[in-house]
Design an enzyme around this catalytic site. Structure first.
Site: not given
Ligand code: BG6
Length: 518
Positions: A202-203, A266, A372
């Site tokens: 889960d990044h 997330h 964002k």
């Molecule tokens: C991913 C989702 O896991 O995370 C995407 O599938 C999303 O829809 C993305 O845009 C967001 O990751 P970050 O690191 O750019 O916030």
């Protein structure tokens, strides 16, 4: 280094990077975006920072008929575009020399037998340990095939001929699409690799500021005594994105929706870090034992009435994001023109524990919002109704602690101050800590930290089986209520580039609260 530092488990965690061991990294789905935009740039940046263990080999496993050369060229092009630290020819060349392409269908047993031979050969050449890290980043439809074939080829088990060698697997999201599919995938994963060798990625957990939540809470004496229902009025977690369905994402997204795509993983992970009890230690299980209790304690929204009251699903209509005219969700490429999938979701979560009884956690996520930004804000209770808070006009704003996950990572505390002058007037002011100015360098990308942790055998920042399943249990019930015939809860619409539907504002207004402006 003094003795106290060595015996402090947190200090050991700080140096765990040195524990990463050399290995062969096999990436399934190597021709995809994730490999090009995230995984290879992460390995490259680890090399730049001198953290990638010497001798790491990278094998891209995919169906297309690419050559080693062609594969490397494509990776280089993207690395030049996206790498956090720029692109250094020399470092790139030494990394690329260790990158190879392995062509095979995911269902083809023979391809895995060849892979096993290739890995053995690499081990012999390296003359060192035969550690293997399998990274499953293919389309989810192939997860089962890949795992079963790894097992058949003898690539997932401990090898008697290689004492102390490990084989680990990283599984990308989506980890299932419902509780049942996640349970099935867990059966297959655990039938192939031991749980200790399984890394469900889960990044968001690898993001620097997400990791800092525990430090903020448990390494500072001033916050934890106040981190409960006595002092906290409510918590908000917002993940806003300005992008829509670019790059053909609509096909996947229209089947998933915001709740599955971002909340199940997330955002519930962030929520559990904010709400968990102090773990007994900083081991992977110590931390995950506490996180899972939070998810298990979420009050279940399991009837259409409860879902209608506590969850808002929305879709963007055409609108304007940062001066650019953009189409509505249903007009996006590969999205069903009658789609009922949510591009936006807002939830009111209640955690039924002693600490959080009565404290709502409002969580929202949306595509095509004005910018964002991901942040967590902790809204403290107002001061007692005496002194400055005695008259309705003079109510000072409650303190707000904001954890900015991205961008502009940092933490700020809003508090009230007297405006300079001869009259007594108050204004909220901000105490601000920013990573970029305090530490003077960019934070590593989430995938850098997570790849290194997997090479070091540290699963703290990966989701455990029970966490994933408990999260699906919560999410599934909301989906069932949305799907239940005759009780359809309407989709709330809003123009792209705005902060989401009116219904999400109303949900908070019913509690006498408002969303924080980002
Ligand atoms: C991913 C989702 O896991 O995370 C995407 O599938 C999303 O829809 C993305 O845009 C967001 O990751 P970050 O690191 O750019 O916030």
């Amino acid at each position: 280094m003094g003795e106290t530092e060595v015996s402090n488990p947190f200090r050991e965690d700080l140096v765990s990077r040195n524990l990463a061991e050399t290995c062969s990294v096999v990436i399934f789905g190597a021709t995809g975006d994730l490999t090009h935009r995230k995984l290879i740039p992460a390995l490259y940046n680890l090399a730049v920072d001198g953290e990638l263990p010497a001798g790491v080999k990278i094998l891209g496993f995919a169906r297309r008929d690419w050559t080693d050369e062609g594969f490397r060229e494509g990776l280089e092009k993207l690395n030049r575009e996206v790498s956090r630290t720029g692109h250094d020819e020399e470092i790139w060349e030494s990394l690329a020399a260790n990158v190879q392409f392995h062509q095979s269908e995911f269902q083809d047993e023979e391809g895995y037998r060849r892979l096993a031979e290739r890995l053995d050969e690499i081990d012999r050449e390296r003359g060192g340990k035969g550690n293997r890290l399998f990274y499953i980043a293919s389309a989810p439809a192939f997860f089962d095939d890949i795992l079963l074939n790894l097992k058949k080829a003898g690539l997932s088990q401990e090898r008697p001929d290689c004492e102390g060698c490990w084989s680990r697997v990283i599984v990308e999201k989506p980890f299932g699409t419902t509780l049942a599919t996640a349970q099935h995938l867990n059966e297959v994963v655990n039938g192939t690799f031991q749980e200790k060798d399984t890394y469900r990625i889960d990044h968001y957990l690898g993001k620097e500021t997400a990791q800092n939540i525990m430090v903020l809470r448990f390494a500072n004496a001033i916050f934890e005594p106040m981190w409960n229902k006595e002092h906290i009025d409510h918590v908000q977690i917002t993940c806003a994105e300005h992008l829509g369905m670019e790059g053909g994402r609509g096909g996947y997204y229209d089947k998933a929706g915001a709740l599955r795509d971002m909340v199940q993983n997330h955002l519930l992970q962030l929520l559990s870090l904010v709400a968990m009890e102090p773990p007994t230690d900083l081991t992977a299980d110590g931390v995950r034992d506490e996180k899972v209790k939070v998810i298990r304690s979420l009050r279940q929204w399991d009837t259409p009435e409860l879902v209608a009251e506590n969850v808002v699903r929305g879709q963007y209509l055409k609108g304007n994001v940062n001066g650019e005219e953009v189409p509505g969700y249903r007009e996006e490429d590969r999205v069903d023109p009658d789609s009922e999938t949510e591009s936006y979701v807002a939830l009111r979560c209640m955690i039924d524990t002693w600490r959080w009884s009565g404290v709502p956690f409002y969580v929202r996520m949306g595509k095509r919002l004005p910018k964002k930004a991901t942040e967590i804000s902790i809204h403290f209770k107002e001061t007692p109704s005496v002194l400055f808070n005695a008259t309705p006009g003079g109510v000072p704003a409650g303190n707000v602690l904001v954890i900015r996950i991205q961008p502009d990572e940092g933490i700020s505390l809003m508090m009230n101050s007297k405006l300079p002058g001869t009259t007594l007037r108050m204004e909220p002011v901000k105490m601000d800590f920013r990573y970029a100015s305090s530490f003077g360098k960019s934070s590593p990308e989430a995938y850098e930290r997570l790849l290194l942790d997997a090479m070091a055998g540290d699963a703290t920042l990966f989701a455990r089986r029970d966490e994933v399943e408990e999260a699906w249990r919560f999410i599934d019930k909301i989906h069932h209520a949305w799907a239940e015939e005759g009780k359809g809860i309407p989709i709330a619409e809003f123009p792209a580039g705005s902060w989401g539907p009116r219904e999400a504002e109303e949900m908070l207004a019913r509690d006498g609260r408002t969303w924080r402006r980002l």
